[in-house]
Scaffold this motif. Sequence first.
Motif, mmCIF file in Angstrom:
data_model
loop_
_atom_site.group_PDB
_atom_site.id
_atom_site.type_symbol
_atom_site.label_atom_id
_atom_site.label_comp_id
_atom_site.label_asym_id
_atom_site.label_seq_id
_atom_site.Cartn_x
_atom_site.Cartn_y
_atom_site.Cartn_z
ATOM 1 N N ALA A 1 38.405 -6.754 -51.410
ATOM 2 C CA ALA A 1 38.649 -7.916 -50.555
ATOM 3 C C ALA A 1 40.149 -8.164 -50.420
ATOM 4 O O ALA A 1 40.914 -7.813 -51.312
ATOM 5 C CB ALA A 1 37.990 -9.157 -51.165
ATOM 6 N N PRO A 2 40.559 -8.775 -49.303
ATOM 7 C CA PRO A 2 39.747 -9.080 -48.127
ATOM 8 C C PRO A 2 39.686 -7.884 -47.181
ATOM 9 O O PRO A 2 40.572 -7.033 -47.179
ATOM 10 C CB PRO A 2 40.501 -10.243 -47.490
ATOM 11 N N LEU A 3 38.643 -7.843 -46.363
ATOM 12 C CA LEU A 3 38.433 -6.756 -45.416
ATOM 13 C C LEU A 3 38.268 -7.308 -44.003
ATOM 14 O O LEU A 3 37.875 -8.457 -43.797
ATOM 15 C CB LEU A 3 37.182 -5.955 -45.796
ATOM 16 N N GLY A 4 38.560 -6.447 -43.015
ATOM 17 C CA GLY A 4 38.329 -6.808 -41.618
ATOM 18 C C GLY A 4 39.413 -7.674 -41.019
ATOM 19 O O GLY A 4 40.386 -8.071 -41.671
ATOM 20 N N ASN A 5 39.221 -7.952 -39.734
ATOM 21 C CA ASN A 5 40.128 -8.810 -38.971
ATOM 22 C C ASN A 5 39.481 -10.162 -38.741
ATOM 23 O O ASN A 5 38.319 -10.239 -38.343
ATOM 24 C CB ASN A 5 40.466 -8.155 -37.630
ATOM 25 N N GLY A 6 40.227 -11.210 -39.000
ATOM 26 C CA GLY A 6 39.697 -12.560 -38.889
ATOM 27 C C GLY A 6 40.021 -13.235 -37.567
ATOM 28 O O GLY A 6 40.374 -12.596 -36.581
ATOM 29 N N PHE A 7 39.899 -14.548 -37.564
ATOM 30 C CA PHE A 7 40.129 -15.360 -36.365
ATOM 31 C C PHE A 7 41.628 -15.496 -36.079
ATOM 32 O O PHE A 7 42.445 -15.607 -36.997
ATOM 33 C CB PHE A 7 39.543 -16.756 -36.548
ATOM 34 N N LYS A 8 41.960 -15.512 -34.788
ATOM 35 C CA LYS A 8 43.312 -15.829 -34.337
ATOM 36 C C LYS A 8 43.296 -17.296 -33.923
ATOM 37 O O LYS A 8 42.678 -17.660 -32.925
ATOM 38 C CB LYS A 8 43.713 -14.932 -33.165
ATOM 39 N N TYR A 9 43.976 -18.136 -34.679
ATOM 40 C CA TYR A 9 43.781 -19.579 -34.517
ATOM 41 C C TYR A 9 45.072 -20.395 -34.494
ATOM 42 O O TYR A 9 45.041 -21.602 -34.210
ATOM 43 C CB TYR A 9 42.924 -20.099 -35.668
ATOM 44 N N LYS A 10 46.213 -19.799 -34.735
ATOM 45 C CA LYS A 10 47.413 -20.578 -35.026
ATOM 46 C C LYS A 10 47.941 -21.367 -33.842
ATOM 47 O O LYS A 10 48.623 -22.371 -34.020
ATOM 48 C CB LYS A 10 48.497 -19.662 -35.596
#
Length: 257
Positions: free
Chosen positions: A95-104
């Motif tokens: 962990a962590p894996l993958g691409n998360g949210f784009k939120y900024k």
Amino acid sequence: MARKVKYTAKVSEISWITEDVFSLWLENKDAAAEAMPGQFAELYCNDKSRLLPRPISICDVDEENGRIRFCIRAVGAGTNEFSALKVGDTVKMVAPLGNGFKYKDCKNALIVGGGVGIFPLLLLTKKLTGKKTVVLGYRTEPFFVDEFKNAGAEVLIATDDGSVGTKGTVIDCIKENSLTADSIFACGPMPMLRGLKAFGEEKEINTQLSLEERMACGLGACLGCVVKTPDIDGHSYVNNKRVCKDGPVFEASQVII
């Protein structure tokens, strides 16, 4: 990209949220320092007969104490093993894996979750700094609602039987309350995500979807968790993307669901 490390994490807290969903806090400062909203972990069973790790979305992070929270439905041998862990036990994880949210850059967020898909949205809700409205969908009795309220969000609820909030789907709730946003962030069952993709296209709202697929490696090598896309993928040279490596969060326009 650096090779992902298999960490040893210690159970610091475990409790039941519903009769079949439990909350698991694992302590590892290195993993907690890197984790972002929308990413996931691969948790390994201590029973060596279960060779493949279980991909579990990250629900929350306690940066001060170096902990990551997972909220898990106990549905099979692996997740039932995790539910029986005790404080002080250890678990291997990547962990962590993958691409998360784009939120900024989001000033007005609409965060939509269904069923256990609500859990990966909590850390995102905490990180958002603008207006945030959360719509949660359930079959009957709601759970985990106060967590989102405590994160500073307005929370609206939809239930299939109408026992709480809007009777119907999260889309019905959104339309009933005339909700608008700069961005939609969603995680939940595929029919819900399809509806939100169509809604976002109709209203011209940037929409990001967190997809769930069965995974084996979690690192993009096995191609066991692909989703169809309009464009040809540079890794496999066909019209797909890997949910574990390219996702699990995608712009709605990037996937065909």
